[in-house]
Design a protein around this motif. Structure first.
Motif, short mmCIF file in Angstrom:
data_model
loop_
_atom_site.label_atom_id
_atom_site.label_comp_id
_atom_site.label_asym_id
_atom_site.label_seq_id
_atom_site.Cartn_x
_atom_site.Cartn_y
_atom_site.Cartn_z
N LEU A 202 0.69 -1.82 -0.02
CA LEU A 202 0.30 -0.19 0.04
C LEU A 202 0.92 1.33 -0.14
O LEU A 202 0.24 2.34 -0.71
CB LEU A 202 -1.34 0.17 1.42
CG LEU A 202 -2.14 1.05 1.32
CD1 LEU A 202 -2.67 1.08 0.01
CD2 LEU A 202 -2.60 1.49 2.61
N ASP A 203 2.22 0.79 0.73
CA ASP A 203 2.98 2.33 0.71
C ASP A 203 3.54 2.12 -0.54
O ASP A 203 3.99 4.01 -1.09
CB ASP A 203 3.90 2.00 1.94
CG ASP A 203 3.27 2.34 3.41
OD1 ASP A 203 2.04 3.47 3.39
OD2 ASP A 203 3.60 1.73 4.48
N ILE A 204 4.00 0.89 -1.14
CA ILE A 204 4.32 1.39 -2.83
C ILE A 204 3.70 2.27 -3.52
O ILE A 204 3.99 2.73 -4.34
CB ILE A 204 5.08 0.50 -2.83
CG1 ILE A 204 6.15 -0.46 -1.79
CG2 ILE A 204 5.87 -0.01 -3.93
CD1 ILE A 204 7.48 0.93 -1.77
N ARG A 205 2.52 1.47 -3.43
CA ARG A 205 1.14 2.00 -4.14
C ARG A 205 1.43 3.59 -3.84
O ARG A 205 0.81 4.94 -5.37
CB ARG A 205 0.22 1.75 -4.05
CG ARG A 205 0.38 -0.36 -5.04
CD ARG A 205 -1.64 -0.12 -5.34
NE ARG A 205 -1.30 -1.32 -5.17
CZ ARG A 205 -2.03 -2.37 -6.96
NH1 ARG A 205 -1.84 -1.26 -7.75
NH2 ARG A 205 -1.57 -3.62 -6.96
N GLN A 206 1.60 4.10 -3.12
CA GLN A 206 0.83 5.62 -2.63
C GLN A 206 2.16 6.47 -3.41
O GLN A 206 1.79 7.54 -3.82
CB GLN A 206 1.05 5.57 -1.60
CG GLN A 206 -0.89 4.99 -0.64
CD GLN A 206 -0.92 5.73 0.60
OE1 GLN A 206 -0.06 5.86 1.17
NE2 GLN A 206 -1.84 5.35 0.99
N LEU A 207 3.04 5.78 -2.85
CA LEU A 207 4.87 6.54 -3.64
C LEU A 207 4.77 6.22 -4.85
O LEU A 207 5.14 7.50 -5.18
CB LEU A 207 5.93 4.96 -2.88
CG LEU A 207 6.36 6.13 -1.73
CD1 LEU A 207 7.19 5.70 -0.74
CD2 LEU A 207 6.79 7.60 -1.47
N LEU A 208 4.61 5.01 -5.50
CA LEU A 208 4.31 5.52 -7.00
C LEU A 208 3.20 6.62 -7.88
O LEU A 208 3.39 6.81 -8.65
CB LEU A 208 3.87 4.14 -7.26
CG LEU A 208 4.69 2.11 -7.58
CD1 LEU A 208 4.62 1.45 -7.91
CD2 LEU A 208 5.87 3.03 -9.02
N ASP A 209 1.96 6.63 -7.26
CA ASP A 209 0.84 7.74 -7.77
C ASP A 209 1.99 9.02 -7.61
O ASP A 209 1.20 9.35 -8.17
CB ASP A 209 -0.11 7.54 -7.30
CG ASP A 209 -1.20 6.12 -6.95
OD1 ASP A 209 -0.83 5.78 -8.57
OD2 ASP A 209 -1.94 6.40 -5.95
N ARG A 210 2.47 9.55 -6.46
CA ARG A 210 2.72 10.71 -6.11
C ARG A 210 3.68 10.34 -7.21
O ARG A 210 4.39 11.86 -7.46
CB ARG A 210 3.25 10.75 -4.82
CG ARG A 210 2.22 10.85 -4.01
CD ARG A 210 2.32 11.23 -2.43
NE ARG A 210 3.56 11.71 -1.96
CZ ARG A 210 3.91 11.93 -0.69
NH1 ARG A 210 4.65 10.59 -0.34
NH2 ARG A 210 5.73 12.74 -1.45
N TYR A 211 4.96 8.89 -7.49
CA TYR A 211 5.73 9.53 -8.48
C TYR A 211 6.02 10.68 -9.65
O TYR A 211 6.37 11.17 -9.78
CB TYR A 211 6.77 8.41 -8.70
CG TYR A 211 8.17 8.33 -9.11
CD1 TYR A 211 9.18 8.97 -8.65
CD2 TYR A 211 7.85 7.78 -10.25
CE1 TYR A 211 10.20 8.52 -10.06
CE2 TYR A 211 9.38 7.45 -11.05
CZ TYR A 211 10.63 8.39 -10.62
OH TYR A 211 11.35 7.76 -11.55
N PHE A 212 4.34 9.31 -9.94
CA PHE A 212 4.21 9.63 -11.44
C PHE A 212 3.84 10.83 -11.18
O PHE A 212 3.31 11.65 -12.44
CB PHE A 212 2.92 8.44 -12.08
CG PHE A 212 4.42 7.57 -12.60
CD1 PHE A 212 4.90 7.60 -13.33
CD2 PHE A 212 4.01 6.02 -11.41
CE1 PHE A 212 5.33 6.67 -13.94
CE2 PHE A 212 5.18 5.24 -11.86
CZ PHE A 212 5.44 4.97 -12.66
N GLN A 213 2.48 11.79 -10.48
CA GLN A 213 2.13 13.46 -10.38
C GLN A 213 3.29 13.63 -10.66
O GLN A 213 3.16 15.37 -10.30
CB GLN A 213 1.11 13.32 -9.23
CG GLN A 213 0.10 12.78 -9.69
CD GLN A 213 -0.76 12.59 -8.19
OE1 GLN A 213 -0.43 13.48 -7.28
NE2 GLN A 213 -1.81 11.82 -9.25
N GLY A 214 5.03 13.39 -10.05
CA GLY A 214 5.62 14.37 -9.70
C GLY A 214 6.02 14.97 -8.02
O GLY A 214 6.71 15.91 -8.14
N ASP A 215 5.29 14.35 -7.05
CA ASP A 215 4.92 15.05 -5.72
C ASP A 215 6.63 14.84 -5.03
O ASP A 215 6.17 15.38 -4.08
CB ASP A 215 3.71 15.31 -5.81
CG ASP A 215 2.65 15.77 -5.76
OD1 ASP A 215 3.26 16.69 -6.97
OD2 ASP A 215 1.65 15.26 -6.20
#
Length: 160
Positions: free
Chosen positions: A4-17
């Protein structure tokens, strides 16, 4: 880290945050061996990023690219001073002056010596306005010669 933490980081990574530390966590997770099978689709992306980070350009990269493009390596531009830029104009001015001086000296050397002067070639006119000018010049010369004579001779000259 859990999935779950990795998925949240991936979402933020691809948004550039994400910041650099979070991106390093993601790279560490995807370069390890314990990757969730649902997230295996992202592994090639992080492998590619790691591979590109390690790739560096060689010192002869520019020369190789220019050879592939068929061009010669460019040379440095040289600076041109004002003196060297105006040198052709100075040379042209010197040539013009030389030609004019040569032409002038040839005219004085080649010109005939016995040419009459302008005063000897002028003709006196007997009609028109020039007659009055000639007459006034004669009268003026007579007055000047009369002023130069002694007083005794002045009375003996008849005036016309």
């Amino acid at each position: 880290m859990n999935t779950l933490d990795i998925r949240q980081l991936l979402d933020r990574y691809f948004q550039g945050d994400t910041n650099l530390e979070e991106e390093a966590l993601l790279r560490g997770y995807f370069t390890g061996n314990s990757i969730d099978p649902q997230l295996m689709a992202y592994k090639p992306w992080f492998d590619y990023c790691l591979e590109e980070q390690q790739t560096t350009l060689g010192s002869d990269f520019d020369q190789r690219m220019l050879q592939l493009a068929g061009q010669q390596p460019s040379t440095k531009a040289r600076t041109i001073s004002l003196h060297s830029r105006l040198m052709p104009l100075f040379k042209a001015a010197a040539v013009v002056i030389f030609v004019l001086l040569l032409g002038n000296s040839l005219q004085t050397v080649v010109a005939p010596k016995d040419t009459p002067t302008a005063s000897a070639t002028t003709e006196t006119t007997t009609t028109g306005i020039n007659v009055a000018r000639n007459d006034s010049a004669v009268i003026d010369s007579m007055k000047q010669s009369k002023a130069a004579l002694p007083v005794e001779q002045e009375m003996s000259i008849p005036i016309e």
